[in-house]
Enzyme design. Structure first.
Site, PDB file in Angstrom:
ATOM      1  CG  ASN A  54     -17.741  49.639  30.361  1.00 23.96           C
ATOM      2  OD1 ASN A  54     -16.831  49.371  31.131  1.00 23.96           O
ATOM      3  ND2 ASN A  54     -18.072  50.893  30.073  1.00 23.96           N
ATOM      4  CB  CYS A  65     -23.555  46.413  29.600  1.00 24.65           C
ATOM      5  SG  CYS A  65     -24.593  47.771  29.028  1.00 24.65           S
ATOM      6  CD  GLU A  67     -23.865  45.038  34.228  1.00 24.66           C
ATOM      7  OE1 GLU A  67     -24.331  45.787  35.102  1.00 24.66           O
ATOM      8  OE2 GLU A  67     -23.371  45.462  33.167  1.00 24.66           O
TER       9      GLU A  67
END
Length: 159
Positions: A54, A65, A67
């Protein structure tokens, strides 16, 4: 490396490898505002891994984020359709900036939607492994369990 198909169940070794890579990525988190480090790792069809951490911003809405960083990296490499599984960890940062905690962390709603893009384009239901910053706890889901009835490329006629 072994090829992994979209229908294969990722084995325990790969799940642990994903969580270990996510933990390593979390060490590079830039989270001075929330003090919550997150790391993510994507398992690609050829067995390779792509990671992300992040990245927060003083203008909170511009934060990224872990991901999302990993998915964007896969896309930039032309590999968005190759994602097979994801591992994610997170935890409160200690004084040294390392993630801590023994409770598995799952992707937020925004990240579930971002992961859905890769899943639908790749024609697979991603395995999602949620780990803790510390310890052996790993929860396993399919993306469709975390984001049922997802809206994505298929709804717009894109395959």
């Amino acid at each position: 490396m072994t090829e992994v198909s979209g229908t294969d169940i990722v084995d325990r070794d790969d799940a642990v490898r994903l969580i270990d890579a996510a933990r390593a990525a979390a060490r590079h988190a830039h989270a001075p505002y929330s003090r919550f480090a997150v790391g993510a790792a994507l398992l690609m069809r050829d067995g390779s891994l792509i990671t992300g951490a992040n990245v927060e911003n003083a203008s909170y809405g511009l934060s990224l984020c872990a991901e999302t960083v990993a998915v964007a990296t896969a896309s930039a490499a032309g590999r968005l359709r190759e994602v097979v599984a994801v591992g994610v960890i997170g935890g409160a940062m200690d004084a040294a900036g390392q993630a801590t905690g023994t409770t598995p962390v799952s992707p937020c709603g925004r990240c579930r939607q971002v992961l859905n893009e890769a899943a639908q384009l790749g024609g697979r239901d991603l395995a999602v492994y949620c780990g803790a910053a510390e310890g052996d706890a790993i929860a396993r889901y399919r993306l469709s369990e975390l984001l049922p009835d997802a809206f994505g490329p298929a709804d717009l006629g894109i395959r």
